[in-house]
Design a protein around this motif. Structure first.
Motif, PDB file in Angstrom:
ATOM      1  N   PRO A  62       0.786  -1.240   0.000  1.00 45.01           N
ATOM      2  CA  PRO A  62       0.000   0.000   0.000  1.00 45.01           C
ATOM      3  C   PRO A  62       0.821   1.296   0.000  1.00 45.01           C
ATOM      4  O   PRO A  62       0.477   2.252  -0.702  1.00 45.01           O
ATOM      5  CB  PRO A  62      -0.856  -0.101   1.261  1.00 45.01           C
ATOM      6  N   VAL A  63       1.902   1.363   0.765  1.00 48.29           N
ATOM      7  CA  VAL A  63       2.725   2.579   0.783  1.00 48.29           C
ATOM      8  C   VAL A  63       3.410   2.757  -0.563  1.00 48.29           C
ATOM      9  O   VAL A  63       3.549   3.883  -1.060  1.00 48.29           O
ATOM     10  CB  VAL A  63       3.741   2.540   1.948  1.00 48.29           C
ATOM     11  N   LEU A  64       3.805   1.668  -1.182  1.00 44.22           N
ATOM     12  CA  LEU A  64       4.410   1.717  -2.511  1.00 44.22           C
ATOM     13  C   LEU A  64       3.412   2.277  -3.523  1.00 44.22           C
ATOM     14  O   LEU A  64       3.767   3.112  -4.359  1.00 44.22           O
ATOM     15  CB  LEU A  64       4.879   0.314  -2.918  1.00 44.22           C
ATOM     16  N   VAL A  65       2.162   1.847  -3.440  1.00 42.45           N
ATOM     17  CA  VAL A  65       1.124   2.364  -4.337  1.00 42.45           C
ATOM     18  C   VAL A  65       0.958   3.872  -4.138  1.00 42.45           C
ATOM     19  O   VAL A  65       0.893   4.638  -5.099  1.00 42.45           O
ATOM     20  CB  VAL A  65      -0.231   1.651  -4.105  1.00 42.45           C
ATOM     21  N   LYS A  66       0.900   4.302  -2.891  1.00 45.71           N
ATOM     22  CA  LYS A  66       0.593   5.709  -2.586  1.00 45.71           C
ATOM     23  C   LYS A  66       1.785   6.647  -2.785  1.00 45.71           C
ATOM     24  O   LYS A  66       1.625   7.764  -3.274  1.00 45.71           O
ATOM     25  CB  LYS A  66       0.080   5.829  -1.155  1.00 45.71           C
ATOM     26  N   HIS A  67       2.991   6.194  -2.404  1.00 49.82           N
ATOM     27  CA  HIS A  67       4.133   7.105  -2.391  1.00 49.82           C
ATOM     28  C   HIS A  67       5.286   6.697  -3.299  1.00 49.82           C
ATOM     29  O   HIS A  67       6.247   7.469  -3.439  1.00 49.82           O
ATOM     30  CB  HIS A  67       4.672   7.245  -0.961  1.00 49.82           C
ATOM     31  N   GLY A  68       5.252   5.522  -3.886  1.00 54.30           N
ATOM     32  CA  GLY A  68       6.366   5.050  -4.702  1.00 54.30           C
ATOM     33  C   GLY A  68       6.499   5.778  -6.020  1.00 54.30           C
ATOM     34  O   GLY A  68       5.510   6.238  -6.596  1.00 54.30           O
ATOM     35  N   THR A  69       7.732   5.873  -6.503  1.00 55.78           N
ATOM     36  CA  THR A  69       7.976   6.446  -7.824  1.00 55.78           C
ATOM     37  C   THR A  69       7.524   5.462  -8.891  1.00 55.78           C
ATOM     38  O   THR A  69       7.323   4.272  -8.619  1.00 55.78           O
ATOM     39  CB  THR A  69       9.471   6.745  -8.021  1.00 55.78           C
ATOM     40  N   LYS A  70       7.387   5.939 -10.119  1.00 53.13           N
ATOM     41  CA  LYS A  70       7.018   5.040 -11.222  1.00 53.13           C
ATOM     42  C   LYS A  70       8.052   3.918 -11.371  1.00 53.13           C
ATOM     43  O   LYS A  70       7.695   2.772 -11.615  1.00 53.13           O
ATOM     44  CB  LYS A  70       6.879   5.818 -12.527  1.00 53.13           C
ATOM     45  N   LYS A  71       9.318   4.260 -11.199  1.00 51.40           N
ATOM     46  CA  LYS A  71      10.384   3.262 -11.311  1.00 51.40           C
ATOM     47  C   LYS A  71      10.232   2.179 -10.246  1.00 51.40           C
ATOM     48  O   LYS A  71      10.320   0.985 -10.555  1.00 51.40           O
ATOM     49  CB  LYS A  71      11.752   3.930 -11.190  1.00 51.40           C
ATOM     50  N   LEU A  72       9.992   2.574  -8.991  1.00 47.48           N
ATOM     51  CA  LEU A  72       9.809   1.590  -7.922  1.00 47.48           C
ATOM     52  C   LEU A  72       8.573   0.732  -8.170  1.00 47.48           C
ATOM     53  O   LEU A  72       8.580  -0.475  -7.909  1.00 47.48           O
ATOM     54  CB  LEU A  72       9.709   2.272  -6.562  1.00 47.48           C
TER      55      LEU A  72
END
Length: 173
Positions: A62-72
């Motif tokens: 969930p944190v990756l979805v909300k705050h992650g860069t496109k690359k991540l």
């Protein structure tokens, strides 16, 4: 990459990304559908299966979805939704358990890189994981506000995985 067996029924149907964005392979549905799926996993009669799926779908991403860069998102979210990669959560530590305020793992910048020092234990999916959503202290400030999450590939130099104890909940994974 360990990935999830291609024959596993949740992988090809997109069920590892029920509430995740369509552009990364998810279904784009609201969280209520995820709740129905989680309730359904209880009928499997194995706590380890539901726990493993929950880490993969609802805790590590969930944190990756909300705050992650496109690359991540391309490197970690897309293959996690497709089941090509297995995720785990790196929070619990010796001496502190899952008490986030007592976390001792640190991360500091070194040029363009981050150097992470610490240890995690009792990590569901840890022995099978391709990457860890790791929580670390990134400043000396208030212990409720000085944390950051990092996507750490499990084959990163310095990362070691050890199986610890038999756990009835994870023995089925």
């Amino acid at each position: 990459s360990s990935g999830i067996n291609a024959e596993w029924p949740l992988r090809p149907g997109g069920y590892l990304g029920i509430s995740k964005p369509v552009e990364y392979g998810g279904m784009g549905l609201d969280i209520s559908y995820e709740a129905v799926a989680a309730e359904t996993y209880a009928y499997i009669n194995s706590g380890g299966v539901g726990m493993g799926i929950g880490i993969q779908c609802d805790i590590a991403t969930p944190v990756l979805v909300k705050h992650g860069t496109k690359k991540l998102k391309e490197l970690f979210l897309r293959p996690t939704i497709s089941g090509e990669k297995v995720a785990c959560l790196g929070v619990s530590e010796v001496g502190g358990g899952s008490d986030v305020a007592s976390l001792r793992t640190t991360a500091r910048r070194d040029g363009d890189d981050w150097v992470i020092n610490g240890g995690k234990m009792w990590t569901t999916n840890g022995a099978q994981a391709d990457w860890m959503c790791l929580l670390a202290n990134t400043s000396k400030g208030d212990h409720h506000r000085n944390k950051s999450q990092f996507c750490v590939p499990m084959d990163t130099p310095g990362v070691a995985v050890h199986r610890l104890v038999f756990n009835i909940y994870t023995s089925s994974i």
